[in-house]
Motif scaffolding. Structure first.
Motif, PDB file in Angstrom:
ATOM      1  N   TYR A  50       0.864  -1.179   0.000  1.00 61.07           N
ATOM      2  CA  TYR A  50       0.000   0.000   0.000  1.00 61.07           C
ATOM      3  C   TYR A  50       0.898   1.225   0.000  1.00 61.07           C
ATOM      4  CZ  TYR A  50      -4.304   2.604   1.144  1.00 61.07           C
ATOM      5  OH  TYR A  50      -5.390   3.432   1.109  1.00 61.07           O
ATOM      6  N   VAL A  51       0.587   2.190  -0.859  1.00 61.31           N
ATOM      7  CA  VAL A  51       1.420   3.381  -0.954  1.00 61.31           C
ATOM      8  C   VAL A  51       1.491   4.070   0.404  1.00 61.31           C
ATOM      9  CG1 VAL A  51       1.654   5.646  -2.023  1.00 61.31           C
ATOM     10  CG2 VAL A  51       0.901   3.714  -3.403  1.00 61.31           C
ATOM     11  N   GLY A  52       2.722   4.343   0.862  1.00 58.32           N
ATOM     12  CA  GLY A  52       2.929   5.002   2.151  1.00 58.32           C
ATOM     13  C   GLY A  52       3.129   4.044   3.304  1.00 58.32           C
ATOM     14  N   PHE A  53       3.142   2.710   3.001  1.00 62.31           N
ATOM     15  CA  PHE A  53       3.324   1.714   4.054  1.00 62.31           C
ATOM     16  C   PHE A  53       4.374   0.691   3.622  1.00 62.31           C
ATOM     17  CE2 PHE A  53      -0.712   3.561   5.004  1.00 62.31           C
ATOM     18  CZ  PHE A  53      -0.877   3.453   6.373  1.00 62.31           C
ATOM     19  N   ILE A  54       5.017   0.094   4.619  1.00 64.07           N
ATOM     20  CA  ILE A  54       5.981  -0.971   4.350  1.00 64.07           C
ATOM     21  C   ILE A  54       5.211  -2.240   4.007  1.00 64.07           C
ATOM     22  CG2 ILE A  54       7.844  -2.365   5.323  1.00 64.07           C
ATOM     23  CD1 ILE A  54       8.428  -0.014   7.222  1.00 64.07           C
ATOM     24  N   ARG A  55       5.594  -2.882   2.927  1.00 59.06           N
ATOM     25  CA  ARG A  55       4.855  -4.077   2.520  1.00 59.06           C
ATOM     26  C   ARG A  55       5.124  -5.221   3.484  1.00 59.06           C
ATOM     27  NH1 ARG A  55       7.523  -6.685  -2.973  1.00 59.06           N
ATOM     28  NH2 ARG A  55       9.493  -7.372  -2.070  1.00 59.06           N
ATOM     29  N   ASP A  56       4.169  -6.157   3.547  1.00 58.79           N
ATOM     30  CA  ASP A  56       4.275  -7.309   4.435  1.00 58.79           C
ATOM     31  C   ASP A  56       4.011  -8.562   3.625  1.00 58.79           C
ATOM     32  OD1 ASP A  56       4.588  -8.818   6.659  1.00 58.79           O
ATOM     33  OD2 ASP A  56       2.714  -8.236   7.640  1.00 58.79           O
ATOM     34  N   THR A  57       4.683  -9.668   3.983  1.00 59.16           N
ATOM     35  CA  THR A  57       4.539 -10.927   3.261  1.00 59.16           C
ATOM     36  C   THR A  57       4.105 -12.027   4.220  1.00 59.16           C
ATOM     37  OG1 THR A  57       6.269 -10.287   1.690  1.00 59.16           O
ATOM     38  CG2 THR A  57       5.673 -12.614   1.770  1.00 59.16           C
ATOM     39  N   LEU A  58       3.074 -12.776   3.837  1.00 58.09           N
ATOM     40  CA  LEU A  58       2.608 -13.922   4.614  1.00 58.09           C
ATOM     41  C   LEU A  58       3.055 -15.212   3.942  1.00 58.09           C
ATOM     42  CD1 LEU A  58      -1.093 -13.087   5.603  1.00 58.09           C
ATOM     43  CD2 LEU A  58       0.972 -12.762   6.953  1.00 58.09           C
ATOM     44  N   PHE A  59       3.483 -16.181   4.768  1.00 61.39           N
ATOM     45  CA  PHE A  59       3.848 -17.510   4.281  1.00 61.39           C
ATOM     46  C   PHE A  59       2.774 -18.478   4.768  1.00 61.39           C
ATOM     47  CE2 PHE A  59       5.790 -21.610   5.371  1.00 61.39           C
ATOM     48  CZ  PHE A  59       6.213 -22.022   4.115  1.00 61.39           C
ATOM     49  N   LEU A  60       2.097 -19.135   3.827  1.00 65.08           N
ATOM     50  CA  LEU A  60       0.996 -20.025   4.190  1.00 65.08           C
ATOM     51  C   LEU A  60       1.147 -21.370   3.501  1.00 65.08           C
ATOM     52  CD1 LEU A  60      -1.939 -17.502   3.675  1.00 65.08           C
ATOM     53  CD2 LEU A  60      -1.097 -18.292   5.874  1.00 65.08           C
ATOM     54  N   THR A  61       0.929 -22.449   4.256  1.00 73.01           N
ATOM     55  CA  THR A  61       0.865 -23.790   3.689  1.00 73.01           C
ATOM     56  C   THR A  61      -0.555 -24.314   3.894  1.00 73.01           C
ATOM     57  OG1 THR A  61       3.198 -24.212   4.182  1.00 73.01           O
ATOM     58  CG2 THR A  61       1.807 -26.120   3.716  1.00 73.01           C
ATOM     59  N   LEU A  62      -1.252 -24.559   2.797  1.00 71.64           N
ATOM     60  CA  LEU A  62      -2.667 -24.913   2.872  1.00 71.64           C
ATOM     61  C   LEU A  62      -2.950 -26.217   2.151  1.00 71.64           C
ATOM     62  CD1 LEU A  62      -4.161 -21.406   1.994  1.00 71.64           C
ATOM     63  CD2 LEU A  62      -3.903 -22.384   4.272  1.00 71.64           C
ATOM     64  N   GLU A  63      -3.998 -26.885   2.605  1.00 69.50           N
ATOM     65  CA  GLU A  63      -4.510 -28.057   1.916  1.00 69.50           C
ATOM     66  C   GLU A  63      -5.840 -27.709   1.273  1.00 69.50           C
ATOM     67  OE1 GLU A  63      -4.748 -31.361   4.532  1.00 69.50           O
ATOM     68  OE2 GLU A  63      -2.592 -31.396   4.988  1.00 69.50           O
ATOM     69  N   ARG A  64      -6.232 -28.517   0.307  1.00 67.09           N
ATOM     70  CA  ARG A  64      -7.476 -28.263  -0.417  1.00 67.09           C
ATOM     71  C   ARG A  64      -8.654 -28.194   0.552  1.00 67.09           C
ATOM     72  NH1 ARG A  64      -9.081 -28.613  -5.652  1.00 67.09           N
ATOM     73  NH2 ARG A  64     -11.266 -29.127  -6.052  1.00 67.09           N
ATOM     74  N   GLY A  65      -9.451 -27.111   0.442  1.00 60.75           N
ATOM     75  CA  GLY A  65     -10.614 -26.943   1.301  1.00 60.75           C
ATOM     76  C   GLY A  65     -10.355 -26.164   2.563  1.00 60.75           C
ATOM     77  N   ASP A  66      -9.080 -25.817   2.849  1.00 62.01           N
ATOM     78  CA  ASP A  66      -8.768 -25.051   4.061  1.00 62.01           C
ATOM     79  C   ASP A  66      -9.295 -23.625   3.965  1.00 62.01           C
ATOM     80  OD1 ASP A  66      -7.510 -27.167   5.158  1.00 62.01           O
ATOM     81  OD2 ASP A  66      -5.464 -26.404   4.963  1.00 62.01           O
ATOM     82  N   THR A  67      -9.722 -23.083   5.108  1.00 63.94           N
ATOM     83  CA  THR A  67     -10.062 -21.668   5.236  1.00 63.94           C
ATOM     84  C   THR A  67      -9.309 -21.110   6.427  1.00 63.94           C
ATOM     85  OG1 THR A  67     -12.276 -21.986   4.317  1.00 63.94           O
ATOM     86  CG2 THR A  67     -11.907 -19.990   5.601  1.00 63.94           C
ATOM     87  N   VAL A  68      -8.564 -20.030   6.217  1.00 67.23           N
ATOM     88  CA  VAL A  68      -7.797 -19.422   7.302  1.00 67.23           C
ATOM     89  C   VAL A  68      -8.174 -17.954   7.414  1.00 67.23           C
ATOM     90  CG1 VAL A  68      -5.855 -21.021   7.061  1.00 67.23           C
ATOM     91  CG2 VAL A  68      -5.857 -18.876   5.776  1.00 67.23           C
ATOM     92  N   PHE A  69      -7.953 -17.392   8.620  1.00 69.09           N
ATOM     93  CA  PHE A  69      -8.195 -15.972   8.857  1.00 69.09           C
ATOM     94  C   PHE A  69      -6.890 -15.330   9.293  1.00 69.09           C
ATOM     95  CE2 PHE A  69      -9.130 -12.261  11.392  1.00 69.09           C
ATOM     96  CZ  PHE A  69     -10.105 -11.616  10.645  1.00 69.09           C
ATOM     97  N   ARG A  70      -6.588 -14.170   8.729  1.00 67.85           N
ATOM     98  CA  ARG A  70      -5.368 -13.460   9.105  1.00 67.85           C
ATOM     99  C   ARG A  70      -5.676 -11.968   9.258  1.00 67.85           C
ATOM    100  NH1 ARG A  70      -4.016 -17.879   9.802  1.00 67.85           N
ATOM    101  NH2 ARG A  70      -2.101 -18.968   9.189  1.00 67.85           N
ATOM    102  N   GLN A  71      -5.108 -11.374  10.302  1.00 70.62           N
ATOM    103  CA  GLN A  71      -5.121  -9.919  10.451  1.00 70.62           C
ATOM    104  C   GLN A  71      -3.735  -9.409  10.112  1.00 70.62           C
ATOM    105  OE1 GLN A  71      -6.869  -8.226  13.976  1.00 70.62           O
ATOM    106  NE2 GLN A  71      -5.622  -6.383  13.872  1.00 70.62           N
ATOM    107  N   VAL A  72      -3.682  -8.445   9.198  1.00 79.70           N
ATOM    108  CA  VAL A  72      -2.405  -7.918   8.726  1.00 79.70           C
ATOM    109  C   VAL A  72      -2.307  -6.448   9.106  1.00 79.70           C
ATOM    110  CG1 VAL A  72      -0.948  -7.520   6.703  1.00 79.70           C
ATOM    111  CG2 VAL A  72      -2.424  -9.542   6.792  1.00 79.70           C
ATOM    112  N   LYS A  73      -1.230  -6.100   9.844  1.00 73.87           N
ATOM    113  CA  LYS A  73      -0.986  -4.709  10.204  1.00 73.87           C
ATOM    114  C   LYS A  73       0.186  -4.179   9.397  1.00 73.87           C
ATOM    115  CE  LYS A  73      -2.697  -4.770  14.980  1.00 73.87           C
ATOM    116  NZ  LYS A  73      -2.355  -4.471  16.403  1.00 73.87           N
ATOM    117  N   LEU A  74      -0.044  -3.063   8.685  1.00 79.71           N
ATOM    118  CA  LEU A  74       1.011  -2.447   7.897  1.00 79.71           C
ATOM    119  C   LEU A  74       1.559  -1.227   8.627  1.00 79.71           C
ATOM    120  CD1 LEU A  74      -0.457  -2.611   4.257  1.00 79.71           C
ATOM    121  CD2 LEU A  74       1.027  -4.255   5.427  1.00 79.71           C
TER     122      LEU A  74
END
Length: 748
Positions: A50-74
Motif C-alpha cells: 500500500y502506498v505510504g506503508f511498508i509491505r508485508d509478506t505472509l507464508f501459508l501452507t494450505l490443503e485443499r478446502g482449508d479456510t484461514v483468517f489473518r489480520q495484517v498490520k502495515l
C-alpha cells in the motif's frame, strides 16, 4: 484466506494490494479493510502492499478446502513535505516529472500487445428518499475482459448476483473498458476527455508535486493536477508516480461540474495499479462514483458507487488468440452449476457489513411486497431477459396509420428455440382496410458466415425502402395530430437469399425477390384531435408483378454494447459506415417493369477536438428505365420525434420525389464548450450540447427540375431531459414550405 488489513492503530485500510507471488493473481481490501483471497493448495507467499506503508509478506501452507483468517498490520513509511509557497522552479520540477512519464509511456505501451483478465464488479445504487439517501440496490458481476492492440476490447459477463428489486436482465453494471491515464483520451459514455498524461497534456493541465511517499522502498511522487482552460471538460486529481519506473501506481480523477456525459455527472474515478511480470503496471482495482441524472420529472438522480477487482491477468499470450466481434460488452451467462463454481474459485471482494445488511433488507421488502409489485418485476424479467424474449417489436402487436387504421396482431421470435433455425413470424389485421397481413422469415444460422433465408409476406410497405420509418412515431402523430407523413402500397410475395458475414464489420447479401404491388388508400379519418383536418392521400403507385435480383453491401466499424434487453452503439469513438444497394428487374425475369435502382450512403463521424465532433453523411440514389413511383427517391422530411438527424426539417412530408437523388448532411456537436466560453446562464457547465448543421439535397424531377439545390441550416440544443433535442432550422432555398421551423426530436 479471509482477513482484515489495518494500520498500527487498527484503522481499516481500503484498497490494499494483495498479490500471490510468482502469479498474476491479485485482490484488494474493501472499505472495511476486509478481504477474501483464493489460494492454491500447498505453499503460498502473499504480499500486502500500500502506498505510504511498508509491505508485508505472509507464508501459508494450505490443503485443499482449508479456510484461514489473518489480520495484517502495515507500518507507515513516508516522508511528508512541509507546506511551502510554490515557485516557478518547483512547478518546473513537476512538469519535468510528468514529461518523463509521457515520454516513457510509449515504450511501455509498445510492449503491451494483448491481455485478458477476470473481473469482479460490485455496484451500489443510492436513491434519495425524502431528506435522506438510502440503498436502492446492490449488484455483483463476474466477467472476463480481453484487449488487443491497437484498440480492440471486449468484456463478457459470465454470472450475476443482485438484490431482488433488480432483475438479472437489468444487472448490466460491469467494469467496461478501464479508463487508462496512459492513453490519449479517457472514455466516459459519449465523452472523450483529454488524459492528464496525454502527449500534449502540458498544454491543458497544471501540475504540482505535493508530497513523496514510498512503495516497497521506491519513492512515489504525488502530483496534483488541474485544468489550465476552465472552459474545457477536463479532470482535476492526483497522480501517484513511481519514481524508479515512471508509471502511475495510483490515480484519482474528479470531473466536478466540468465532466458531464449524457446521463452522468459528478464523475470520480480512483485506480490502483500492480506490477505484473516485473514490467507491466496494470489496474488491480477501479472505483467509479457518479450520479445518474436523466433530468426528467419523476426520475430522481441515482448515485452509483462501483468497485471493480481485476485479477488473473494473462499478458502477451499468442497461443490462443481471441476472436473479437462488434460488441464491446456482451452477455454469455453460464449455467447455474457452473455459475456456483465461478463464485467459489474467482477472486471477489466481500460486501461490507452495511452492504450485507442492506442486501437482506431490500430482499425482505421485495419478498413481502404486494402481488402487483412482484408481478411487475417478474414481467420485466420475462420480457427483457437476455436471449429469452419470444416477442418481436411492440409495433407487431399494435400500430395505427391512415391506411390500416387500428392494427392488432402478434409477433414471435424463435431464435433460441429451434437452433440453428432462426424463425420470426408476425401476423395481424387492419380494421380500416380490412386486410390481414403476415410475415414469416426462416434463416438457417448454423454457419454464421453464410446464412441462407427465405421470407413469405403479405404486408403494407413504405414507399421509400431506404428510409427507416418509425411506426411508433407514425402511430403517435396520426392519433394526436392527424399527421401521417409516410406513403404506402400493398406488397405480397416471397424473397430468398443468403447473407454473407465476411467479418464483424462487413456483410454482403444476395437475393431474389418476387412481389406483387397494389395501391393503398386513406381508409380512416380518425384521430384523437383535429377532427376537421383530413389525412393526405398517398400518391399513386403502379400495380403489377416485380421480380428483381438484389445485392447489398454494408460496412460499419462502429462497436456496440449488448445489454441483453437492448443493444446500444458506442458513440465515443470515430466510425465509418457505408451502405450500397442494387436492384435489377427486367422482362427476362418475368417482371412487368424493367428498372435498375442503386443507392449509396456514406457516413463518417470524426472527433477532432473537444469542440469539433463532426458527422458527414452523403446519400446518392439513381433509378433507370421504367420509373415506377414507388421506387423513386424523396427528400426525407421532418418526421416527428423519432426522425434521425439526416432529415430536412423545413420539409413536412414526402412531397419531393425524383429518380436522381443527392443529399449531404453535415453536423458538428460543440458539446458544452461554446456555452462555457460565452458564459451563457443556465447552459454553462450543464449537460446541454450546442449543435450546428447544414443539409443540402438535389432531385431531378419536379419541383426541383434542373437539379436545383435545396438547402437549409440550423442550430440545436441536445440532451434536453437527456433524450430530447430542440432544433431551429432556417430554409436557405425559397420554396412553399416554411422559412424556418422549430422542431423537437428524440436524441438516442
Amino acid at each position: 484466506m479471509k482477513g482484515f488489513v489495518c494500520d498500527e492503530n487498527e484503522t481499516p485500510l481500503t484498497g490494499v494490494n494483495i498479490l500471490l507471488i510468482n502469479t498474476n493473481t491479485g485482490s484488494t481490501s474493501n472499505s472495511d479493510g476486509r478481504f477474501i483471497f483464493k489460494l492454491n493448495s500447498g505453499i503460498n507467499f502473499v504480499v500486502f502492499s500500500y502506498v505510504g506503508f511498508i509491505r508485508d509478506t505472509l507464508f501459508l501452507t494450505l490443503e485443499r478446502g482449508d479456510t484461514v483468517f489473518r489480520q495484517v498490520k502495515l507500518k507507515p513509511s513516508f516522508i511528508l513535505m512541509p507546506e511551502i509557497t510554490v515557485s516557478a522552479t518547483e512547478i518546473s520540477e513537476s512538469e519535468r516529472l510528468i514529461k518523463k512519464v509521457i515520454e516513457n509511456k510509449s515504450s511501455y505501451l509498445n510492449k503491451l500487445n494483448n491481455y485478458s483478465y477476470d473481473a469482479y464488479t460490485r455496484t451500489v445504487l443510492f436513491v434519495p428518499i425524502m431528506d435522506s439517501v438510502r440503498f436502492g440496490g446492490i449488484t455483483q458481476i463476474l466477467s472476463k475482459g480481453y484487449f488487443e492492440k491497437p484498440d480492440k476490447f471486449q468484456e463478457v459477463i459470465l454470472s450475476k448476483i443482485q438484490t431482488k428489486n433488480i432483475t438479472e436482465a437489468h444487472n448490466i453494471f460491469s467494469i467496461g473498458k478501464i479508463p487508462n491515464v496512459l492513453e490519449e483520451y479517457l472514455i466516459f459514455d459519449d465523452e472523450r476527455i483529454i488524459s492528464p498524461l496525454n502527449s500534449n497534456a502540458l498544454k491543458y493541465y497544471n501540475y504540482q508535486i505535493t508530497d513523496t511517499m514510498y512503495l516497497s522502498g521506491d519513492p512515489v511522487y504525488n502530483v496534483e493536477f488541474n485544468p489550465q482552460n476552465k472552459n474545457l471538460p477536463l479532470f482535476t486529481g492526483t497522480l501517484s508516480i513511481l519514481g524508479s519506473k515512471l508509471v502511475p501506481v495510483k490515480v484519482e480523477l474528479s470531473g466536478k461540474e466540468k465532466v458531464v456525459s449524457k446521463v452522468r455527472k459528478n464523475i470520480e474515478v480512483k485506480q490502483q495499479h500492480q506490477v505484473y511480470e516485473n514490467q507491466f503496471w496494470l489496474p488491480i482495482e477501479v472505483t467509479y462514483n457518479s450520479v445518474i441524472d436523466l433530468g426528467m420529472p419523476g426520475f430522481p438522480p441515482i448515485s452509483l458507487n462501483q468497485q471493480s477487482l481485476i485479477s488473473s491477468y494473462e499478458i502477451n499470450d499468442t497461443s490462443k488468440p481471441y476472436l473479437f466481434d462488434e460488441y464491446i460488452l456482451k452477455q454469455e451467462p453460464v449455467s447455474g452449476r457452473d455459475s456456483d463454481i465461478l463464485w467459489k474459485v474467482k477472486q471477489v471482494q466481500p460486501l461490507t457489513d452495511r452492504e450485507q445488511r442492506e442486501f437482506a433488507r431490500i430482499d425482505s421488502i421485495v419478498e413481502n411486497a404486494n402481488l402487483f409489485f412482484r408481478l411487475a418485476i417478474n414481467l420485466t424479467r420475462s420480457v427483457t431477459a437476455p436471449g429469452s424474449s419470444l416477442i418481436t417489436s411492440i409495433n407487431d402487436f399494435y400500430h395505427f396509420n391512415r391506411v390500416e387504421g387500428n392494427y392488432l396482431g402478434a409477433g414471435l421470435n424463435l431464435k433460441e428455440v429451434l437452433h440453428p433455425f432462426i424463425i420470426t413470424a408476425s401476423a395481424g389485421y387492419g380494421f380500416s382496410d380490412r386486410r390481414t397481413k403476415y410475415l414469416l422469415s426462416v434463416k438457417y444460422g448454423k454457419n454464421p458466415f453464410a446464412v441462407p433465408y427465405i421470407k413469405a409476406f403479405n404486408r403494407l410497405n413504405y414507399a421509400d425502402k431506404f428510409y427507416e420509418y418509425n411506426r411508433l412515431d407514425i402511430t403517435a402523430y396520426s392519433l394526436l395530430f392527424k399527421d401521417d407523413y409516410a406513403d404506402y402500397y400493398y406488397s405480397s410475395g416471397y424473397e430468398a437469399g443468403i447473407d454473407n458475414n465476411i467479418s464483424n464489420n462487413l456483410s454482403l447479401s444476395f437475393s431474389f425477390l418476387h412481389e406483387k404491388h397494389s395501391p393503398a388508400y386513406v381508409n380512416t379519418g380518425y384521430s384523437f384531435f383535429n377532427k376537421e383536418k383530413k389525412y393526405r392521400n398517398p400518391y399513386f403507385v403502379q400495380s403489377g408483378v416485380f421480380n428483381s435480383l438484389n445485392f447489398s453491401f454494408k460496412y460499419n466499424n462502429q462497436n456496440y454494447y449488448d445489454f441483453g434487453f437492448i443493444s446500444a452503439a458506442d458513440v465515443s469513438q470515430n466510425y465509418t459506415e457505408i451502405k450500397y444497394d442494387l436492384s435489377v428487374s427486367s422482362d427476362k425475369l418475368n417482371s412487368d417493369f424493367s428498372f435498375v435502382q442503386s443507392y449509396l450512403s456514406l457516413r463518417r463521424h470524426q472527433k477532432f477536438s473537444p469542440a469539433l465532433n463532426v458527422t458527414v453523411t452523403f446519400n446518392y440514389g439513381k433509378l433507370k428505365k421504367d420509373k415506377a413511383e414507388q421506387f423513386k427517391f424523396h427528400l426525407p422530411g421532418n418526421y416527428g420525434l423519432f426522425g434521425p438527424s439526416t432529415t430536412f426539417r423545413t420539409i413536412a412530408s414526402d412531397e419531393f420525389r425524383g429518380s436522381d437523388y443527392y443529399a449531404v448532411f453535415v453536423e458538428n456537436n460543440f458539446k458544452n464548450i461554446l456555452f462555457n466560453l460565452l458564459g451563457v446562464p443556465f447552459l454553462k457547465n450543464s449537460r446541454y450540447d450546442l449543435v450546428a448543421y447544414y443539409n443540402g439535397g438535389i432531385l431531378s424531377d419536379e419541383p426541383f427540375a434542373g437539379k436545383t439545390l435545396y438547402q437549409e441550416a440550423g442550430l440545436g440544443i441536445d440532451n434536453i431531459i437527456t433524450f430530447l433535442r430542440f432544433d431551429f432550422t432556417k430554409q436557405l432555398t425559397k420554396h412553399k414550405t416554411e422559412d424556418y421551423v422549430f422542431s423537437l426530436r428524440l436524441s438516442l
